[in-house]
Write a protein that holds these residues in place. Sequence first.
Motif, PDB file in Angstrom:
ATOM      1  N   VAL A  78       8.324   3.807  -3.163  1.00  0.00           N
ATOM      2  CA  VAL A  78       8.359   2.443  -3.710  1.00  0.00           C
ATOM      3  C   VAL A  78       9.419   1.626  -2.971  1.00  0.00           C
ATOM      4  CG1 VAL A  78       8.883   1.052  -5.745  1.00  0.00           C
ATOM      5  CG2 VAL A  78       7.497   3.108  -5.980  1.00  0.00           C
ATOM      6  N   GLY A  79      10.590   2.215  -2.762  1.00  0.00           N
ATOM      7  CA  GLY A  79      11.632   1.525  -2.007  1.00  0.00           C
ATOM      8  C   GLY A  79      11.204   1.231  -0.586  1.00  0.00           C
ATOM      9  N   LEU A  80      10.558   2.201   0.065  1.00  0.00           N
ATOM     10  CA  LEU A  80      10.078   2.003   1.434  1.00  0.00           C
ATOM     11  C   LEU A  80       9.080   0.850   1.496  1.00  0.00           C
ATOM     12  CD1 LEU A  80       9.681   2.870   4.396  1.00  0.00           C
ATOM     13  CD2 LEU A  80       8.062   4.600   3.592  1.00  0.00           C
ATOM     14  N   GLY A  81       8.123   0.852   0.576  1.00  0.00           N
ATOM     15  CA  GLY A  81       7.127  -0.217   0.560  1.00  0.00           C
ATOM     16  C   GLY A  81       7.743  -1.572   0.283  1.00  0.00           C
TER      17      GLY A  81
ATOM     18  N   ALA B 266       0.833  -1.211   0.000  1.00  0.00           N
ATOM     19  CA  ALA B 266       0.000   0.000   0.000  1.00  0.00           C
ATOM     20  C   ALA B 266       0.864   1.256   0.000  1.00  0.00           C
ATOM     21  CB  ALA B 266      -0.928  -0.010   1.210  1.00  0.00           C
ATOM     22  N   VAL B 267       1.969   1.241   0.744  1.00  0.00           N
ATOM     23  CA  VAL B 267       2.872   2.404   0.770  1.00  0.00           C
ATOM     24  C   VAL B 267       3.438   2.672  -0.623  1.00  0.00           C
ATOM     25  CG1 VAL B 267       5.130   3.208   1.609  1.00  0.00           C
ATOM     26  CG2 VAL B 267       3.468   2.252   3.206  1.00  0.00           C
ATOM     27  N   ALA B 268       3.871   1.616  -1.314  1.00  0.00           N
ATOM     28  CA  ALA B 268       4.421   1.778  -2.662  1.00  0.00           C
ATOM     29  C   ALA B 268       3.370   2.349  -3.613  1.00  0.00           C
ATOM     30  CB  ALA B 268       4.941   0.438  -3.182  1.00  0.00           C
ATOM     31  N   MET B 269       2.160   1.833  -3.550  1.00  0.00           N
ATOM     32  CA  MET B 269       1.105   2.314  -4.435  1.00  0.00           C
ATOM     33  C   MET B 269       0.798   3.790  -4.180  1.00  0.00           C
ATOM     34  SD  MET B 269      -2.898   1.140  -4.703  1.00  0.00           S
ATOM     35  CE  MET B 269      -3.250   2.040  -3.171  1.00  0.00           C
ATOM     36  N   LEU B 270       0.687   4.190  -2.921  1.00  0.00           N
ATOM     37  CA  LEU B 270       0.370   5.576  -2.604  1.00  0.00           C
ATOM     38  C   LEU B 270       1.490   6.521  -3.052  1.00  0.00           C
ATOM     39  CD1 LEU B 270      -1.229   5.088   0.934  1.00  0.00           C
ATOM     40  CD2 LEU B 270      -2.401   5.642  -1.211  1.00  0.00           C
ATOM     41  N   GLY B 271       2.736   6.079  -2.943  1.00  0.00           N
ATOM     42  CA  GLY B 271       3.847   6.898  -3.419  1.00  0.00           C
ATOM     43  C   GLY B 271       3.778   7.141  -4.916  1.00  0.00           C
TER      44      GLY B 271
END
Length: 414
Positions: A325-328, A295-300
Amino acid sequence: MTISSAPPPRQRAVWLDRTTPPKVLTLVLIAGLGALSMNVFLPSLPSMAAYYNADYAVVQLAVSAYLGATALVQLVIGPLSDRYGRRPVMLGAVAIFSFATLGCIFSPSIEMFLVFRMIQSVVAAGIVLSRAIVRDMVPADKAASMIGYVTMGMSLVPMVSPMIGGVLDQWLGWKATFFFMLAFGLAVGWLVWNDLGESNDQRSDSFGAQFRAYPELVRSRRFWGYTLVASFASGSFFAFLGGGPYVATVVLGMNPAELGLYFGFIALGYMIGNYVSGRFSEAFGLNAMMFYGSAVAMLGLIAGITLFLLGFAHPISLFGSILFVGLGNGMTLPNANAGIVSVRPHLAGSASGLGGAMMIGGGAGLAALTGMLLTPERGVWPLLLMMLASSIAAIAMAGYVIHVARKVSAEAAG
């Protein structure tokens, strides 16, 4: 839900003692060598195209075809290490990688360069075996945390290496990045020889038996679920590897040194995500962490697309979204990989290899497709939309894994 029991007690790791299990730093560096080989030369792709007088799409095969070769290598590396041990396979891989790197440096044509580049893919052994060795050393509920810490340290390599590669290309030309790669490989080879004690205490009876065990993995819904989460989550990253250098140089007008600096964004995000994974995976569980990371990657990516739609065509609009994307992925991949190697613990090496092959093979396809779709007229859109689609698929697969886990728990309770 308990995936497996703990392995038998192991010797305490002793630094530079090849009769004991390896230190975490050694696992970081053997995995980091694979990351270095994939990332350090990326700022040099336009320079290499000019040097060989080749189309960018051909030179870009050094990324996409390399990923495809890496997928095939991982199919063999896992079973080899389950049969003959982690140590001899890793030593052989580093030796072959060093030879192939010399071939890349002195190749007279782009065709010969790409042949040696494909041979370099054997270094994927470090990524496969670091996960399998972790699973040899600790039980499943701790594997995600340990893999998270290993990949957190490993992520320093792709964060720093494109910066080094960009500066080396600017000052000394693209071949300097491959000399740097060779030096790193030789240093890792020395460390493997002196610190990587054998961790595989349950070797298979024959090499063929490992391949015959693949159907056992393929029949597992959890194996497929974890593998597809890893494949789609990493797919956005591999799409970026295939198209990011083109977008940065042609569309945004960045030079190799700038590109190398901005490439650190995705690795910085990945390192932070790995820390979060190492810190919280035991508390929240593998499946929840995979879902949150996707979800984090998608929101970024949605944020980056919004900035470009509003007219902010700046490197930070692209690389800022790439940081998320890297964080996710840093949250998702350690947990997905821990799930892959824990479905059938006695097949940890084979599972790591088969899962990694599917993940990298899908990434190779996305990288090649993204590279083909990019043109100056289309700008950043093929890249960002491909990455977004891959991230959405990762969320869907994480939801599937959660559904399967709940169903299995309900059946066991009933």
